[in-house]
Write an enzyme that holds these catalytic residues in place. Structure first.
Site: not given
Ligand SMILES: [Zn+2]
Length: 263
Positions: A102, A121, A123, A194
């Site tokens: 990603e 980023h 989760h 996500h």
């Protein structure tokens, strides 16, 4: 003396200045790599990332490039894991180590947002509910004013209407560009089913925003069980952001210690 016989004083001076500048740049990159190691450890220690999730920083030398770890769990990232990528998310200098799938989240946000110097980023479970229910994530306290009025949600199905069934990962530049578009001028974008992505003007502030996005989500979820939360106004959000982010180094140092890292 021997050097002066090989080149004029001015030229040698320029070479020396160039070498000094290179040392400064090398040291800037080493400091940034160190910040990325610390950021990975903090994000893990604070429960924002687990075996997955990543953090990157824009290169101080080439603004089109960025640095992030190879594809490893954040808890074990060391300086030697840090890779450099170009604006398209391609590893530089023939580096063949496995990158995060990603990484295009990062490359496309850096392309779309010249003001962004760092991206996280993650989760974290606390934020997932806000990406799947239509309940907006909004700032409930003074630590999360950077959330502004509300937080946009990236719906990956809308990004690929011709083939909406995906594994939800942002694995190519086109999806990264759509995510960056949904982020807009905001500090945080949620990703349906996500996680979320937070951006900032430095690695410590990006970590600050990621940690307090997670905490805001937890507090807001609890508050919603009690009744109707009174959210920060836009003005309160802006004012608290300015005050608290100005003090973010305090959290950074404390979290660093909690993560077992030396001061
Ligand atoms: Zn992800």
């Amino acid at each position: 003396m021997r050097r002066n016989s090989l080149c004029g004083v001015l030229l040698c001076g320029a070479v020396a200045a160039g070498a000094q500048a290179q040392v400064r740049l090398d040291s800037q990159i080493a400091n940034l790599a160190d910040d990325l190691v610390v950021a990975n450890r903090i994000l893990y220690s604070q429960g924002v990332v687990d075996g997955f999730g990543h953090v990157s920083a824009r290169s101080p030398v080439d603004p089109g490039h960025f640095f992030m770890a190879r594809s490893v769990a954040p808890s074990g990232v060391t300086q030697s894991d840090i890779m450099e990528f170009d604006a398209d998310g391609k590893a530089l200098a023939g580096d063949t180590r496995l990158p995060y799938a990603e990484r295009f989240i990062h490359s496309e946000i850096y392309r779309a947002r010249p003001d962004v110097m760092a991206v996280v980023h993650a989760h974290s479970p606390a934020v997932i509910g806000f990406g799947i229910t239509g309940v907006p994530l909004r700032p409930v306290y003074h630590m999360s004013g950077f959330l502004g009025r509300t937080t946009p949600v990236f719906e990956i199905r809308d990004a690929v209407p011709a083939a909406p069934e995906t594994d939800l990962l942002v694995k190519n530049p086109a999806l990264g560009a759509k995510l960056a578009e949904r982020l807009g001028r905001n500090a945080v974008v949620l990703m349906r089913g996500h996680g979320f992505t937070a951006v900032a003007s430095s690695v410590p502030v990006a970590v600050f925003r990621a940690v307090y996005t997670d905490q805001n989500a937890r507090i807001q979820s609890e508050a919603l069980k009690l009744g109707t939360p009174r959210y920060l106004s836009e003005e309160e959000a802006a004012l608290t952001q300015r005050t608290m982010e100005g003090l973010s180094v305090r959290s950074w140092e404390m979290w660093k210690k909690q993560a077992g890292l030396p001061p």
